[in-house]
Write a protein that holds these residues in place. Structure first.
Motif, PDB file in Angstrom:
ATOM      1  N   THR A 113       0.834  -1.207   0.000  1.00  0.00           N
ATOM      2  CA  THR A 113       0.000   0.000   0.000  1.00  0.00           C
ATOM      3  C   THR A 113       0.870   1.259   0.000  1.00  0.00           C
ATOM      4  O   THR A 113       0.570   2.235  -0.696  1.00  0.00           O
ATOM      5  CB  THR A 113      -0.934   0.006   1.217  1.00  0.00           C
ATOM      6  OG1 THR A 113      -1.722  -1.190   1.223  1.00  0.00           O
ATOM      7  CG2 THR A 113      -1.859   1.212   1.200  1.00  0.00           C
ATOM      8  N   THR A 283      -3.111   7.180   1.129  1.00  0.00           N
ATOM      9  CA  THR A 283      -2.831   5.761   0.862  1.00  0.00           C
ATOM     10  C   THR A 283      -1.537   5.328   1.546  1.00  0.00           C
ATOM     11  O   THR A 283      -1.461   4.247   2.154  1.00  0.00           O
ATOM     12  CB  THR A 283      -2.724   5.514  -0.652  1.00  0.00           C
ATOM     13  OG1 THR A 283      -3.940   5.908  -1.285  1.00  0.00           O
ATOM     14  CG2 THR A 283      -2.461   4.031  -0.943  1.00  0.00           C
ATOM     15  N   SER A 286      -2.149   5.070   5.222  1.00  0.00           N
ATOM     16  CA  SER A 286      -2.901   3.852   5.522  1.00  0.00           C
ATOM     17  C   SER A 286      -1.975   2.639   5.559  1.00  0.00           C
ATOM     18  O   SER A 286      -2.102   1.774   6.424  1.00  0.00           O
ATOM     19  CB  SER A 286      -4.001   3.638   4.467  1.00  0.00           C
ATOM     20  OG  SER A 286      -4.897   4.729   4.437  1.00  0.00           O
TER      21      SER A 286
END
Length: 334
Positions: A113, A283, A286
């Motif tokens: 990610t 992103t 995260s």
């Protein structure tokens, strides 16, 4: 075919992340060795300064920071800073093998990610707009919006050092890393100013005669020393796989805020590009949170040791006694 300034900054930022990620592990191993033979850094000790492995990590970090320093000269902080996520991946993988701090399957998802978010940021990053002199940078640094940010940052740092560190420094990771990250945001804008001054000087436009150049240099030195001191405390007190992502999230967020305010990195970009960069940044955040949440916690150091001599014969020597030693804080009450 020559590289654009953003491409040069990208390559340097990636190299920097590899060095810095490795340095976390080397310094952590050095701190562990030093703590086994002296006072731990987390409680104010400095025996790690005699540990060669810690110095190896320090040299590695310096190389990474130099690469990062040059990257900020060629590319905006909005591009360079989020790429620090690569250092989290490097440190997490090395911690898995060298420190036995196991990375779980979801941790791998977190790493992927982070990479995906970094790619989005690189694609939509703005082009660098280099100021033409240190005096122009000084004008940016003294604008009201940035002065308010500096005042707020220094106020929070003082509160953390004077009030929160003595009470919560050993139990709350946000105290040490908050100080590092806040000072780090000021470090980045100062280093960018110094880098631009050096670049202009090498191009034949001397900037060393301006007092503003030396002011930025002084600020950068003070901030870097403060960062290193509290980063050492954080690494010695908490799991390296937790320190890396949390530090990254806080440092990156604050640095981007400082850079956007001072250098106006998003000036001239359309809403779509800015939104894409923000999404890419979220992103990456995260991914670091996933990586953080799936790592095993490091057990706290023992609070104390209590030993009793148990025997029915009072004439026996201590060597002949049965020894009961309690090292758990659950049994030790000061």
């Amino acid at each position: 075919m020559g590289f654009s300034d953003n491409s040069k900054g990208l390559i340097l930022a990636m190299a920097s992340s590899a060095f810095i990620g490795s340095s976390f592990i080397l310094k952590k191993k050095g701190l562990k060795r030093a703590g086994a033979s002296g006072t731990r850094a987390g409680v104010g000790g400095y025996t790690y300064l005699l540990e060669p492995l810690w110095w190896a990590g320090m040299i590695t970090m310096i190389v990474g920071e130099v690469a990062n320093f040059v990257a900020y000269v060629y590319a905006p902080a909005v591009l360079v800073t989020p790429l620090g996520a690569l250092s989290i991946i490097v440190s997490a993988c090395l911690a898995h093998f060298m420190l036995k701090e196991r990375i779980q399957k979801m941790g791998i998802v977190g790493c992927i990610t982070c990479i995906a978010g970094s790619v989005v940021i690189v694609i939509h990053a703005p082009q660098e707009h280099t100021p033409s002199s240190v005096q122009e940078i000084w004008t940016l640094a003294t604008q009201p919006a940035f002065l308010i940010y500096v005042a707020a940052t220094l106020s929070i740092v003082l509160a953390l050092i004077l009030h929160f560190e003595p009470r919560y420094g050993q139990t709350n990771i946000l105290v040490y890393l908050g100080i590092c990250s806040l000072m780090g945001s000021l470090t980045v804008v100062s280093i960018k100013a110094i880098g631009i001054a050096i670049k202009l000087t090498l191009d034949g436009i001397n900037q060393m005669a301006y007092p503003q150049t030396w002011f930025f240099l002084t600020v950068a030195a003070i901030c870097v020393i403060t960062q290193l001191n509290y980063l050492n405390k954080a690494l010695d007190t908490f799991n390296a796989a937790i320190v890396s992502p949390v530090y990254y999230v806080m440092f990156t967020t604050l640095t981007i805020i400082a850079s956007v305010i001072m250098f106006k990195d998003w000036s001239g970009q359309n809403v779509s590009s800015i939104a894409s960069e923000i999404c890419g940044f979220i992103t990456v955040l995260s991914g670091t949170i996933i990586l953080h949440a799936t790592r095993e916690q490091e057990p706290p150091p023992p609070v104390g040791t209590v030993t009793w001599y148990v025997s029915g014969d009072s004439m026996k020597s201590p060597e002949d006694e049965h020894l009961i030693t309690l090292r758990s804080s659950e049994y030790y009450k000061p």
